[in-house]
Design a protein around this motif. Sequence first.
Motif, PDB file in Angstrom:
ATOM      1  N   TYR A   1      -3.592  -7.341  -4.321  1.00 41.73           N
ATOM      2  CA  TYR A   1      -4.574  -6.485  -3.669  1.00 41.73           C
ATOM      3  C   TYR A   1      -5.679  -7.313  -3.014  1.00 41.73           C
ATOM      4  O   TYR A   1      -6.227  -6.924  -1.976  1.00 41.73           O
TER       5      TYR A   1
ATOM      6  N   ASN B   1       0.800  -1.232   0.000  1.00 35.68           N
ATOM      7  CA  ASN B   1       0.000   0.000   0.000  1.00 35.68           C
ATOM      8  C   ASN B   1       0.829   1.278   0.000  1.00 35.68           C
ATOM      9  O   ASN B   1       0.360   2.323  -0.448  1.00 35.68           O
TER      10      ASN B   1
ATOM     11  N   ASN C   1      -2.929   0.637  -4.332  1.00 36.60           N
ATOM     12  CA  ASN C   1      -2.040   1.800  -4.365  1.00 36.60           C
ATOM     13  C   ASN C   1      -1.725   2.122  -5.816  1.00 36.60           C
ATOM     14  O   ASN C   1      -1.121   1.336  -6.512  1.00 36.60           O
TER      15      ASN C   1
END
Length: 250
Positions: A242, A219, A249
């Motif tokens: 993710y 992130n 991000n």
Amino acid sequence: MLKLQNISKQFDSKVVLNDISLEINTGEIVSLLGQSGSGKTTLLNIILGLTTMNTGKIIFNDIDMSQVEMKNRGFNIVFQDYALFPNLNAYQNIVYGLKNKKGLVTEEELNEYIEFLELKPHLTKKIGELSGGQKQRVALARTLVMKPKILLLDEPLSALDGVIKESIKERIKLIAREYKLTTIIVTHDPEEALTLSDKILIINQGEISQFGTPQEIINKPSNDFVKEFILKQLHIKKQNIYNLFGEEND
């Protein structure tokens, strides 16, 4: 706690590690992640005591281990090729190191390690008769019976795939939790590091690019190298990562 303070290493005129400092808490799994030639294996060998450093200190539980010989550090390694004796069976390999360490483990403790790693059905088999996952478990058992203060693993999953790889990954996590055993892993595989570790040290050209949790690295990558290495260079699909760690991000 293991503290690495300002560790540097040079081979002839080539700087392999430059001013590496970090702290690893008891029972944590930490991956040393980087490309070939980044310095991660050299750092593992310095912690083990196999390679000397030019500058810096290794502090373990407030004791300076920097000049302590490898055999007296109590840090044990499972090598990438397992380094098992092919002429011995699985049980003989597991207990081999105990020959000169009488009384280090009881029979009950030995059987506990064997049961924990589900090796009982394979004890009389020669190494050539074992699968890759079984060899890895024998190598882990041989190391655990020596009661290491720190467990070091050099590319422990590189020769494995599929279900076997996931099984050994879960076993490493269980070992760290069950025995509160600080575990340091060298890997070139970002996905492996992200799904196995409490923290990851990303090394680039001998220097720390980022040291943090998998979530922090995904992130909040600290620089472009981290972002490229984790998400693009080794062709890991963004969505897979993710899905593991949540927030995207950009």
